[in-house]
Design an enzyme around this catalytic site. Structure first.
Site, PDB file in Angstrom:
ATOM      1  N   SER A  79       0.726  -1.238  -0.018  1.00 31.01           N
ATOM      2  CA  SER A  79      -0.189   0.026  -0.198  1.00 31.01           C
ATOM      3  C   SER A  79       0.931   1.126  -0.072  1.00 31.01           C
ATOM      4  CB  SER A  79      -0.728  -0.019   1.323  1.00 31.01           C
ATOM      5  OG  SER A  79      -1.155   1.353   1.710  1.00 31.01           O
TER       6      SER A  79
ATOM      7  N   ARG B 119     -29.470 -11.830 -40.440  1.00 29.02           N
ATOM      8  CA  ARG B 119     -28.152 -11.303 -39.721  1.00 29.02           C
ATOM      9  C   ARG B 119     -28.550  -9.809 -38.890  1.00 29.02           C
ATOM     10  NH1 ARG B 119     -24.637 -11.045 -43.629  1.00 29.02           N
ATOM     11  NH2 ARG B 119     -24.641 -13.210 -43.284  1.00 29.02           N
TER      12      ARG B 119
END
Lengths: 457, 457, 457, 457
Positions: A276, A315
């Site tokens: 950290s 399609r």
């Protein structure tokens, strides 16, 4: 990398590469090459034309960014790619160029290309999944007898076997592995239908060409086409989503057990892992984070696949394109999560002493059910339940071990003393004994999981 | 009905009934009865106690609304129900009451109850699905040779076989039917693990009791429990979602083909069907509407199942409850859509003349690919493509049939005239001939689908 | 209740009632009555006809279930309702019956009816939200100086002020309250457009009638209609979703802090609250559970609203109906979560001693950043970071308080001793001092939140 | 491009660039530079140190791919970037290096960096949105009197004004534009809270530094921080989702009206636009496709934002990271859709003759409501409704214009002839007259929209 920065941070370089621009373009070109070969083999186009086409089916020959820009105007990634390929071939032989992509349609090359890169992605996923299952089974076998708190509704409940927890983590992964194996048989299929799915251009020879292309590329072949019937494909994507969901469950448990105040498990530490910037002492559960992020994003992608199934006529407009674009994320998240959890499990820090201490800290309250059942057998359930409510409330408020509270209650009540066996009650407070049932169930479960796992190719 | 008004309007009375309060409560009580019977059979509780418990396992004996209100406080539907059952039994025999729900946990009864009502829901779905598949196969067989416009990206493309369209609608439904049949084997499973999944209270006899309960209720049994391993369950829910997605695809096509300006298909009319308050002439595609609404809502529910897989430790907080609450909607939407589309397909109005007219209205443009390919063979692809761009542009702007434009172009150009065969070109403009490939592919597809369908029990 | 059992368990009786069949039917009839009144006032229909219509606009006069069944066939909830109303009026006066629903369309009555019940639902939500904000502000003010562990990435990080946590819980709720207040101005609007949104039937008088109906019902009025422009409506639904998300954040924190091993907060106990059938000692976080379930389900419903925005032309097919059906769930979840958390916060058990103990248990490691910064100031950041890595590692592995490890390191190193002030270092390990900044920021935040909250009507 | 190929195909190069690796890294470095400047101005760090830091805040100095790989291990994009920046500064001045990122946390730099690139993305969106609104208002104004079919439930309904349709398309866009303007005031805010949101490291000076950084970067500043209070941020994202939903609605209508069989509107054609590999005659609606794909993907991303709001404690594990990763997609889809539709609207082909023809093709049936109302006035509604059902059925089945059928019916019935005015009936069949109400409403709407639009800065 062909992925936005906060995406690439959550997955792996290998799988990003599988879906990157070059890989997708190459897979589309592999389809074109296979199509030409098959048509030559069926005598539909001249052999030399097929060879010339094949020679130009190399992604490195084309300008990907220019193709993307042109594709936006054309409404299809295939149109500018086929155009570029055709021009390249035409520079050598105009006649051969007229055979490029012959009898095929944009969706054929795009879908098949996507299938091919998906196969590569699944290979990566399968390898990492195998390694993770293997490691979880080993952990399960090692810890069948280790007592650990079981927790329900985010509260300590009773004790269970740590091996049972590991086995329960492994079980859904092994089921997903099997399921993926089954589903790819249909889902990794050739797309080849021509303009409207009828293979009309190739006439009688259409089906034979399709079979050859499928064999060449190592793909399944369907009796129709799947231009707008996406169920087999979606089913595969959803199984990957289930896998990621099961990984998220593991990460949830792991991150909860790794909380500083619980500290029963910890992800491995090491060079650059989980630090950290502001808190040098912290060891962040980085693998859990990646798996949790994957599990958080995946349901939406799965919903996207389903939401786009209503593809119009022969399609779809917008929905097919959306499905394609959402697809890689499912796999990138899954592989990111698998890789992260494999690293976590390979270096998992297991603090069995702390597990025992967490049990002890509960002052015997988690054995209340066992005691209650024993009492119910002796004095009837209503009386037992009522008595236990009083005793556990006292144990909680006075922070005394429940075994002591129970003993005091019995000592103070002649009737109870005559009905109850103090030694039996004491035995109910032993964590290892309390784990016995979990241990036995887990043992059987692990043995069956291992068998299933080893027998799967 | 136990469903909000705008929900109930989109599904069927039968499936609402399957999941209504009484049905769910009864299913939970069926679990309790089966548990008592199994424990009696294993000698864990006295036979008369089991009989007494069983006699009180009738939903009509309890006040559902009061149980729901109490459940909100208790955090579980099972707690007040078990309490009510216990009190009812206790009114007869306090000792027997202490055996109610013995060794079980809230989640056992709730999950198993949900499995039981889900089985009923799946039976309804399967019946309607069967009838719909059957009808679609009949329609496919009847229309193998009927030419109809295929449309891609929402534009007329080329001709195809109407039977091919029907077969493509049927195929994913038949796949879902098979898949559901496979998945229920694992998903319709007993949940019985006790407080933390170890069956601890019943000791050595736990597994035997579980096997008896599963056999009694006709459910599968897993080696562990699935309190927080929801993959098999989610997989079933997602397959129902895929089914609904495939139904949505059919409804999309149907509603597009039923548009007033296209009018190739129409939903059946009749008493009260699809009228409009303001437009007496309209025939609204009500079945499509219900199926589209189902398909629109389902992806979110599927996402909900996946999003709630990360259930903490041995019982989830919030996520398990959310999953339960989202579950019935998936099935109600599916059955609403199936029933609606079955009605639509049983009375489907098919206007083959209009289909032909719609083809004719396109002035031959949809045969451009066939012509283009023929031209490419004769004059090379680049020249052919260029020529066709010019000719089709003229056909569009002057609204002349493409065959006439082509003929004029050839007539006007000596070179073309020498290279091309006008008779062959004319043949390319015949819709029935153009359907031939679609017809052949569809024939094979339909025959295989029928075989798969008939062979499935 | 008109809600499936596992739904009704997660919300409140009051809000279920708001959306139940009768309430929705009544709201639709309220629209019809207001329309008739307005048309009478504008002279479009006779006054007595309007009165007669109004007299029949009572939900209790109609058979809801029959209307639902007929609606499925008709494709609209409004058609059978309007038919029933017309018949009822016609039984008295056939001419008046011809004025029922005049110039309106199904969507007008359905949308407006839904707006009316939504207004009631928002009133419930607003009341509970107010009470919850008020209580959170009180808790924030009470605990500005209470030290508690802040946790990042599920690990203890540093100390903060408990009041700051409460203020941060309150802030988004107060923002949502304001936002809802703003959004209802547009979203709670009349729908009245007639068949295609042009109010064609009422001719020139259409807009005047619309204004009257809106005024009568107390609704906003738009310049067009919003038949297929759902943005204002969706915006309202999404704000409710954000509110539920913010409630989920509170529940997440609460359930984590209420874990047995952390035990800093607890939901209130009491009659029937949070018990467990198998573990009499457990106090389950029932309020958190309800709020977490709400937050888990809401994103999908929000997605549903967005996914259904593409409503075709002048009235959508399937998507509008799906939106309607998904709508109530958003509000039911929000009110369930609000009510649950209000109960939790009103009886919240705050264990400040345990908070302090959890800080102490970390052996000073959470003060490492403060120490690191002090060291960086003295010996440079790289050296300080390196030193702290060593010292914190030692504190962790040897389980010694970091302050002691630091002191020993300084004692053992002449150079450090000369550069550092031990007294200053000791002060860095004081939790109350460490909370000072959080306290100050929280104080300002709370004061501004209270001001905003009090000033909102 | 830093986006997968099937993603980049659906958006624009400009907005991809806004979110690409370099842009994000640069924005993060901009934060670090501003922080150093502010701290120098407040006297917390030396001026020369701030200058040195600022000089190294250039993305081109760092290896992005290496940072991503390191970030996966560290669990944060910020850690390796800050480390690289610190090393670069340290190469010049170790002391200054100790001031890099001082008092800040990973989330501060990452969130603020994301805010900065989001501001750039919103500027692009706003510009294109402006142009699209402007063009739609022009189209609306031009076509106020053009009759066009209104369609409900996917069926022709009645006539409306084409300008009304355009105005209805514009209205939600203008509302979104205003809403975005309001929301950015809170959402484009600085993130600066330090490790746990208390700005502890900077002590008393924290708030002053924060104000300076916000002013420097041109961002809003909140009284607390928003590490885990994401509501303002999510609200912004959801508004972008609403905008995309409104664009999807336009694309839905456009693609439906552009169907070959309807052909009332068409997207512009031209070089490389909307061609088909297999059908040279087709003009695919490419803009609609991009907008529809955007609208199809966006609800899931919006759900992702909401689903990740439950961020734990003071920094979320997995959910924050998932939110970050999902964020750019919302903006990329919106800009892709806006750009596509702007191109479509700028070159929109409007065939008013075809609109008229489509009206005529319906044989007067769409005027049935008007006729019905006229008849109801004359012979009562029930009789009118009944009569119209018969007449419209005849018009449909015999394909005769309704006006002729009505006239024949009246001619054949003395009673009707005496009650009805044939001239008035004829007038009801005039499309232009029928458009009058739509025209008037649209005129008012357009004028108000223009006013709102022009007055917004």
């Amino acid at each position: 990398m062909s992925v936005p920065i906060f995406d690439s941070f959550l997955t792996t370089t290998e799988i990003i590469r599988t879906f990157d621009d070059t890989a997708v373009i190459q897979a589309m070109l592999d389809f074109e090459a296979a199509l030409a070969r098959a048509q030559a083999a069926q005598g539909l186009i001249p052999g030399p034309a097929a060879q010339l086409i094949e020679q130009h089916c190399k992604a490195s020959l084309y300008d990907t960014d220019a193709i993307i820009v042109a594709a936006r105007r054309a409404g299809s990634m295939a149109i500018p790619l086929v155009k570029a390929l055709t021009q390249a071939v035409a520079a050598n032989d105009a006649e051969a160029a007229s055979k490029v992509h012959w009898g095929s349609t944009s969706q054929d090359v795009i879908d098949t290309g996507t299938v091919l890169v998906t196969r590569d992605a699944l290979a990566l996923i399968n390898d990492t999944l195998d390694a993770l299952c293997r490691q979880l089974l080993v952990l399960a076998e090692q810890h069948l007898q280790t007592p650990v708190l079981a927790r329900t509704l985010m509260q300590p409940a009773q004790v269970t076997s740590l091996g049972f927890k590991f086995a329960n983590w492994a079980a859904p992964l092994i089921r997903s592995k099997q399921q993926l194996k089954t589903l790819v048989r249909n889902a990794l299929q050739l797309q080849l239908g021509g303009a409207v799915g009828t293979l009309a251009v190739m006439g009688e020879q259409g089906p034979a060409v399709a079979r050859r292309v499928a064999a060449d590329l190592g793909l399944a072949i369907n009796d129709g086409n799947w231009h707008t019937q996406r169920d087999d494909w979606v089913r595969l994507g959803l199984e990957v989503a289930i896998l990621t969901g099961s990984l998220g469950k593991i990460a949830t448990d792991l991150s909860l057990m790794a909380q500083g105040e619980i500290a029963e498990l910890a992800e491995p530490s090491g060079q650059g892992r989980g630090g950290s910037t502001a808190m040098p002492h912290k060891r962040n559960p980085v693998s859990s984070m990646i798996a949790l992020a994957a599990a958080a994003r995946t349901p939406q992608r799965a919903a996207g696949l389903l939401a786009n199934m209503g593809q119009e006529h022969e399609r779809g407009l917008g929905n097919w394109q959306a499905e394609l674009a959402d697809w890689p994320g499912l796999f990138m998240s899954a592989h990111g999560a698998l890789t992260a959890l494999l690293e976590a499990m390979n270096g998992l820090v297991i603090d069995t002493a702390r597990m025992r201490q967490n049990i002890d800290n509960l002052h015997g309250l988690i054995f209340a059910e066992a005691v209650s059942i024993y009492l119910a057998g002796a004095i009837g359930r209503p009386a037992a339940h009522h008595l236990m409510e009083t005793l556990t409330a006292r144990a909680v408020s006075e922070k005394i071990h429940l075994s002591r509270v129970v003993r005091q209650a019995i000592d103070a009540d002649d009737r109870l003393r005559s009905q109850l066996d103090l030694e039996q009650i004491d035995a109910l407070f032993d964590p290892v004994a309390a784990t016995r049932n979990g241990h036995q169930i887990a043992e059987k479960l692990v043995s069956q999981l291992r068998q299933t796992f080893e027998n799967a190719p």
